[in-house]
Design an enzyme around this catalytic site. Structure first.
Site, mmCIF file in Angstrom:
data_model
loop_
_atom_site.group_PDB
_atom_site.id
_atom_site.type_symbol
_atom_site.label_atom_id
_atom_site.label_comp_id
_atom_site.label_asym_id
_atom_site.label_seq_id
_atom_site.Cartn_x
_atom_site.Cartn_y
_atom_site.Cartn_z
ATOM 1 C CB CYS A 16 -8.381 30.265 -29.480
ATOM 2 S SG CYS A 16 -8.240 30.892 -27.792
HETATM 3 N N1 LIG Z 1 -2.517 31.398 -26.622
HETATM 4 C C1 LIG Z 1 -3.537 31.264 -27.454
HETATM 5 O O1 LIG Z 1 -4.088 30.170 -27.651
HETATM 6 C C2 LIG Z 1 -4.046 32.463 -28.213
HETATM 7 C C3 LIG Z 1 -4.978 32.257 -29.226
HETATM 8 C C4 LIG Z 1 -5.464 33.361 -29.945
HETATM 9 C C5 LIG Z 1 -5.011 34.631 -29.619
HETATM 10 N N2 LIG Z 1 -4.119 34.802 -28.610
HETATM 11 C C6 LIG Z 1 -3.666 36.173 -28.324
HETATM 12 O O2 LIG Z 1 -2.362 36.312 -28.880
HETATM 13 C C7 LIG Z 1 -1.598 37.199 -28.067
HETATM 14 C C8 LIG Z 1 -0.327 36.477 -27.622
HETATM 15 O O3 LIG Z 1 -0.724 35.345 -26.862
HETATM 16 P P1 LIG Z 1 0.317 34.273 -26.321
HETATM 17 O O4 LIG Z 1 -0.487 33.184 -25.746
HETATM 18 O O5 LIG Z 1 1.339 33.987 -27.344
HETATM 19 O O6 LIG Z 1 0.988 35.129 -25.119
HETATM 20 P P2 LIG Z 1 2.359 34.871 -24.334
HETATM 21 O O7 LIG Z 1 2.754 33.445 -24.465
HETATM 22 O O8 LIG Z 1 2.140 35.428 -22.974
HETATM 23 O O9 LIG Z 1 3.420 35.785 -25.121
HETATM 24 C C9 LIG Z 1 3.367 37.185 -25.108
HETATM 25 C C10 LIG Z 1 4.537 37.729 -25.897
HETATM 26 O O10 LIG Z 1 4.488 39.158 -25.922
HETATM 27 C C11 LIG Z 1 5.787 39.656 -25.610
HETATM 28 N N3 LIG Z 1 5.655 41.036 -25.094
HETATM 29 C C12 LIG Z 1 4.874 41.469 -24.082
HETATM 30 N N4 LIG Z 1 4.957 42.807 -23.987
HETATM 31 C C13 LIG Z 1 5.811 43.225 -24.973
HETATM 32 C C14 LIG Z 1 6.302 44.488 -25.404
HETATM 33 N N5 LIG Z 1 5.939 45.617 -24.796
HETATM 34 N N6 LIG Z 1 7.174 44.532 -26.464
HETATM 35 C C15 LIG Z 1 7.559 43.415 -27.085
HETATM 36 N N7 LIG Z 1 7.115 42.173 -26.727
HETATM 37 C C16 LIG Z 1 6.256 42.095 -25.686
HETATM 38 C C17 LIG Z 1 6.362 38.665 -24.639
HETATM 39 O O11 LIG Z 1 7.752 38.790 -24.594
HETATM 40 P P3 LIG Z 1 8.626 38.328 -23.294
HETATM 41 O O12 LIG Z 1 7.998 37.069 -22.779
HETATM 42 O O13 LIG Z 1 9.979 38.125 -23.870
HETATM 43 O O14 LIG Z 1 8.526 39.433 -22.310
HETATM 44 C C18 LIG Z 1 5.908 37.367 -25.332
HETATM 45 O O15 LIG Z 1 6.749 37.102 -26.440
HETATM 46 C C19 LIG Z 1 -2.498 37.606 -26.889
HETATM 47 O O16 LIG Z 1 -3.097 38.849 -27.153
HETATM 48 C C20 LIG Z 1 -3.529 36.489 -26.854
HETATM 49 O O17 LIG Z 1 -4.761 36.889 -26.304
HETATM 50 C C21 LIG Z 1 -3.610 33.749 -27.905
#
Ligand SMILES: NC(=O)c1ccc[n+]([C@@H]2O[C@H](COP(=O)([O-])OP(=O)(O)OC[C@H]3O[C@@H](n4cnc5c(N)ncnc54)[C@H](OP(=O)(O)O)[C@@H]3O)[C@@H](O)[C@H]2O)c1
Length: 356
Positions: free
Chosen positions: A158
């Site tokens: 982001c």
């Molecule tokens: N948030 C932002 O603004 C943003 C922007 C750009 C990029 N990103 C990137 O996008 C990615 C996701 O970010 P987020 O903010 O959405 O994170 P998040 O809210 O912490 O969600 C992470 C997700 O991954 C799942 N997960 C974790 N380990 C897993 C596994 N081994 N198998 C299957 N599912 C698994 C979790 O499932 P459970 O919760 O059910 O365990 C949850 O659905 C990250 O790499 C982050 O750096 C985020």
């Protein structure tokens, strides 16, 4: 692949970028959502996990199983923490699934840079290093041609999206000095993901603004440097200062630069920015004197850009506002899918920002 109907799975569907992917994909005119997977949320209905999906999506959250996903989905979006993502992505790619990865695992082309910034132990190899050279960095405004037919897309972070959009055109046009760029950026708290953490707890963040991971320690630094070095056609380094501000969504990046020579003026800077973005469906260069606001892009895939020249200090100032979860993550991933599959680039992404 039938370009008109695309079967899609979302892995990491119970996180913040996951729910944003579901919001966009559920109304995408060419997409059939066939599977949603996560870890702790597996076994629950997705509309139990996210109340905004009630009456919209009737899917159970599954445990990730590559063979099962590959049997049903042509495309997978992986919205997983970095480190967790690479093995899952590699498994899906090996089975012929086209993957759009929102994590940082495939964004850095140089394995040594990945080892420096992301490896659990110094020098540990990347878990799927052969894919690093194949992954396309998914910023359409910089790499649209490479995205066509891409099998693996590393969707940018982001902060990098806002920072690169704000200054790359001026570097590419040779109007600003490549080294010594200062990027000062503010993010809403959803940037840290959905897992509860003290640093994202309401009383801890609601009444203050703070910088964090300063002085070259934030992991988005090498990604921004990689892409701005490409734009400038020279290796550069930045000073990047991220801040956490008490709002759910949004990023505002301000970039401070030195003009490359004494003849650079406001008209030239504006002309370069307008030329770079005049045909972009999601980027608006604001009129002179109008400044971007995260409240004007909230919930949309749009970026708003401003460029100013401060005569007194002789500095160039550019700014970009995006929604971190849309143009900074899920929306950009869908935009990349549209390009990669030869669909209309704006399909499923035409939402106007939610205002007020
Ligand atoms: N948030 C932002 O603004 C943003 C922007 C750009 C990029 N990103 C990137 O996008 C990615 C996701 O970010 P987020 O903010 O959405 O994170 P998040 O809210 O912490 O969600 C992470 C997700 O991954 C799942 N997960 C974790 N380990 C897993 C596994 N081994 N198998 C299957 N599912 C698994 C979790 O499932 P459970 O919760 O059910 O365990 C949850 O659905 C990250 O790499 C982050 O750096 C985020």
């Amino acid at each position: 692949m039938n370009a008109q109907r695309v079967s899609v799975a979302v892995i990491g569907a119970s996180g913040y970028t996951g729910v944003e992917l579901l919001r966009l994909l559920a109304r995408h005119p060419h997409v059939d959502l066939v599977a949603v997977a996560a870890k702790r949320a597996a076994g629950r209905r997705i509309d139990d996990v996210f109340g905004n999906l009630r009456g919209v999506l009737d899917l159970m959250v599954e445990e990730f199983d590559a063979a099962s996903i590959a049997a049903r989905a042509q495309v997978a979006f992986c919205a997983l923490p970095h480190g967790e993502s690479a093995p899952i992505v590699a498994d899906l790619v090996a089975r012929g699934v086209r993957v759009f990865d929102l994590s940082a695992d495939f964004r850095l082309h140089d394995e040594a840079a990945w080892q420096q910034w992301y490896a659990h132990e110094a020098g540990a190899p990347h878990p799927a290093s052969a894919l690093l050279a194949k992954a396309v960095y998914g910023l359409p405004e910089r790499h649209r041609a490479a995205l066509r037919d891409a099998a693996l897309v590393a969707v940018p972070g982001c902060y990098p999206t806002a920072s690169i959009l704000a200054i790359a055109p001026l570097l590419a046009a040779g109007l600003v000095v490549a080294n010594g760029l200062i990027i000062d950026a503010k993010s809403g708290v959803s940037g840290a993901g959905r897992s509860p953490a003290l640093g994202a707890h309401f009383p801890e963040i609601a009444e203050g603004i703070r910088a964090y991971k300063v002085a070259g320690t934030h992991r988005h630094t090498p990604e921004i440097e990689q892409e701005l070095s490409l734009a400038a056609n020279t290796q550069l380094q930045i000073l990047f200062t991220p801040h956490l501000v008490p709002m759910s969504r949004g990023i505002l990046a301000c970039v401070y630069a030195q003009p490359s020579n004494a003849t650079v003026d406001a008209a030239q800077l504006r002309a370069a920015m307008v030329a770079a973005y005049s045909h972009e469906p999601f980027v608006t260069v604001l009129p002179a004197g109008v400044l971007p606001d995260t409240a004007h892009v909230r919930g949309s895939n749009r970026a708003q850009i401003a460029v100013e020249f401060d005569q007194r200090s002789g500095r160039v100032l550019t700014m970009a506002a995006i929604d971190n979860l849309v143009k900074g993550a899920a929306g950009q991933a869908v935009q990349c899918m549209n390009i990669a599959l030869g669909l209309v680039e704006t399909a499923g992404l035409e939402q106007i920002a939610l205002f007020p």
